[in-house]
Design a protein around this motif. Sequence first.
Motif, PDB file in Angstrom:
ATOM      1  N   PHE A 137       0.826  -1.201   0.000  1.00 43.14           N
ATOM      2  CA  PHE A 137       0.000   0.000   0.000  1.00 43.14           C
ATOM      3  C   PHE A 137       0.864   1.256   0.000  1.00 43.14           C
ATOM      4  O   PHE A 137       0.544   2.251  -0.647  1.00 43.14           O
ATOM      5  CB  PHE A 137      -0.958  -0.001   1.196  1.00 43.14           C
ATOM      6  CG  PHE A 137      -2.045  -1.016   1.077  1.00 43.14           C
ATOM      7  CD1 PHE A 137      -2.944  -0.976   0.013  1.00 43.14           C
ATOM      8  CD2 PHE A 137      -2.182  -2.005   2.025  1.00 43.14           C
ATOM      9  CE1 PHE A 137      -3.954  -1.924  -0.093  1.00 43.14           C
ATOM     10  CE2 PHE A 137      -3.187  -2.953   1.920  1.00 43.14           C
ATOM     11  CZ  PHE A 137      -4.077  -2.910   0.856  1.00 43.14           C
ATOM     12  N   ALA A 138       1.948   1.219   0.719  1.00 47.72           N
ATOM     13  CA  ALA A 138       2.858   2.364   0.749  1.00 47.72           C
ATOM     14  C   ALA A 138       3.482   2.587  -0.629  1.00 47.72           C
ATOM     15  O   ALA A 138       3.600   3.732  -1.080  1.00 47.72           O
ATOM     16  CB  ALA A 138       3.946   2.154   1.807  1.00 47.72           C
ATOM     17  N   LEU A 139       3.853   1.519  -1.302  1.00 54.75           N
ATOM     18  CA  LEU A 139       4.417   1.647  -2.651  1.00 54.75           C
ATOM     19  C   LEU A 139       3.387   2.189  -3.643  1.00 54.75           C
ATOM     20  O   LEU A 139       3.708   3.029  -4.484  1.00 54.75           O
ATOM     21  CB  LEU A 139       4.952   0.297  -3.128  1.00 54.75           C
ATOM     22  CG  LEU A 139       6.213  -0.201  -2.414  1.00 54.75           C
ATOM     23  CD1 LEU A 139       6.551  -1.619  -2.873  1.00 54.75           C
ATOM     24  CD2 LEU A 139       7.370   0.731  -2.665  1.00 54.75           C
ATOM     25  N   ILE A 140       2.151   1.718  -3.531  1.00 52.26           N
ATOM     26  CA  ILE A 140       1.091   2.233  -4.402  1.00 52.26           C
ATOM     27  C   ILE A 140       0.856   3.715  -4.127  1.00 52.26           C
ATOM     28  O   ILE A 140       0.699   4.516  -5.052  1.00 52.26           O
ATOM     29  CB  ILE A 140      -0.200   1.414  -4.222  1.00 52.26           C
ATOM     30  CG1 ILE A 140      -0.006   0.005  -4.776  1.00 52.26           C
ATOM     31  CG2 ILE A 140      -1.387   2.103  -4.892  1.00 52.26           C
ATOM     32  CD1 ILE A 140      -1.140  -0.947  -4.466  1.00 52.26           C
ATOM     33  N   LEU A 141       0.853   4.103  -2.871  1.00 52.82           N
ATOM     34  CA  LEU A 141       0.667   5.503  -2.501  1.00 52.82           C
ATOM     35  C   LEU A 141       1.793   6.374  -3.052  1.00 52.82           C
ATOM     36  O   LEU A 141       1.553   7.462  -3.578  1.00 52.82           O
ATOM     37  CB  LEU A 141       0.581   5.640  -0.982  1.00 52.82           C
ATOM     38  CG  LEU A 141       0.350   7.052  -0.449  1.00 52.82           C
ATOM     39  CD1 LEU A 141      -0.981   7.605  -0.949  1.00 52.82           C
ATOM     40  CD2 LEU A 141       0.384   7.063   1.055  1.00 52.82           C
ATOM     41  N   VAL A 142       3.016   5.902  -2.963  1.00 51.47           N
ATOM     42  CA  VAL A 142       4.159   6.646  -3.510  1.00 51.47           C
ATOM     43  C   VAL A 142       4.030   6.764  -5.027  1.00 51.47           C
ATOM     44  O   VAL A 142       4.286   7.822  -5.602  1.00 51.47           O
ATOM     45  CB  VAL A 142       5.490   5.968  -3.110  1.00 51.47           C
ATOM     46  CG1 VAL A 142       6.650   6.531  -3.900  1.00 51.47           C
ATOM     47  CG2 VAL A 142       5.720   6.116  -1.620  1.00 51.47           C
ATOM     48  N   LEU A 143       3.620   5.700  -5.699  1.00 48.85           N
ATOM     49  CA  LEU A 143       3.434   5.732  -7.149  1.00 48.85           C
ATOM     50  C   LEU A 143       2.349   6.729  -7.544  1.00 48.85           C
ATOM     51  O   LEU A 143       2.535   7.526  -8.459  1.00 48.85           O
ATOM     52  CB  LEU A 143       3.091   4.332  -7.669  1.00 48.85           C
ATOM     53  CG  LEU A 143       2.830   4.237  -9.173  1.00 48.85           C
ATOM     54  CD1 LEU A 143       4.108   4.584  -9.948  1.00 48.85           C
ATOM     55  CD2 LEU A 143       2.343   2.852  -9.530  1.00 48.85           C
ATOM     56  N   VAL A 144       1.235   6.725  -6.839  1.00 49.94           N
ATOM     57  CA  VAL A 144       0.151   7.665  -7.125  1.00 49.94           C
ATOM     58  C   VAL A 144       0.621   9.097  -6.878  1.00 49.94           C
ATOM     59  O   VAL A 144       0.326   9.999  -7.666  1.00 49.94           O
ATOM     60  CB  VAL A 144      -1.099   7.330  -6.287  1.00 49.94           C
ATOM     61  CG1 VAL A 144      -2.138   8.440  -6.359  1.00 49.94           C
ATOM     62  CG2 VAL A 144      -1.700   6.012  -6.748  1.00 49.94           C
ATOM     63  N   ALA A 145       1.359   9.321  -5.816  1.00 51.26           N
ATOM     64  CA  ALA A 145       1.877  10.661  -5.527  1.00 51.26           C
ATOM     65  C   ALA A 145       2.846  11.123  -6.614  1.00 51.26           C
ATOM     66  O   ALA A 145       2.797  12.283  -7.042  1.00 51.26           O
ATOM     67  CB  ALA A 145       2.562  10.672  -4.162  1.00 51.26           C
TER      68      ALA A 145
END
Length: 67
Positions: A4-12
């Motif tokens: 989830f943290a990686l997905i959040l970083v990608l979206v950001a």
Amino acid sequence: MVEFALILVLVACVAIVTITLTGNQLSLTFQDIEEAVANPGDPGSTSAYICPDSTTAVLHGHKYHCQ
């Protein structure tokens, strides 16, 4: 949790790149909207670059306006 943290970083990152690439265009569009609200009777870009009184139109944002 790490996924989830990686997905959040990608979206950001995608959001930052998108805003950076379109930021100037969005700023100019916002200026055009402000100008249209401030001067609702002004034809803006539909008018010629020379005003009816033979003066040169002034560029505001994307549009030329007569003073």
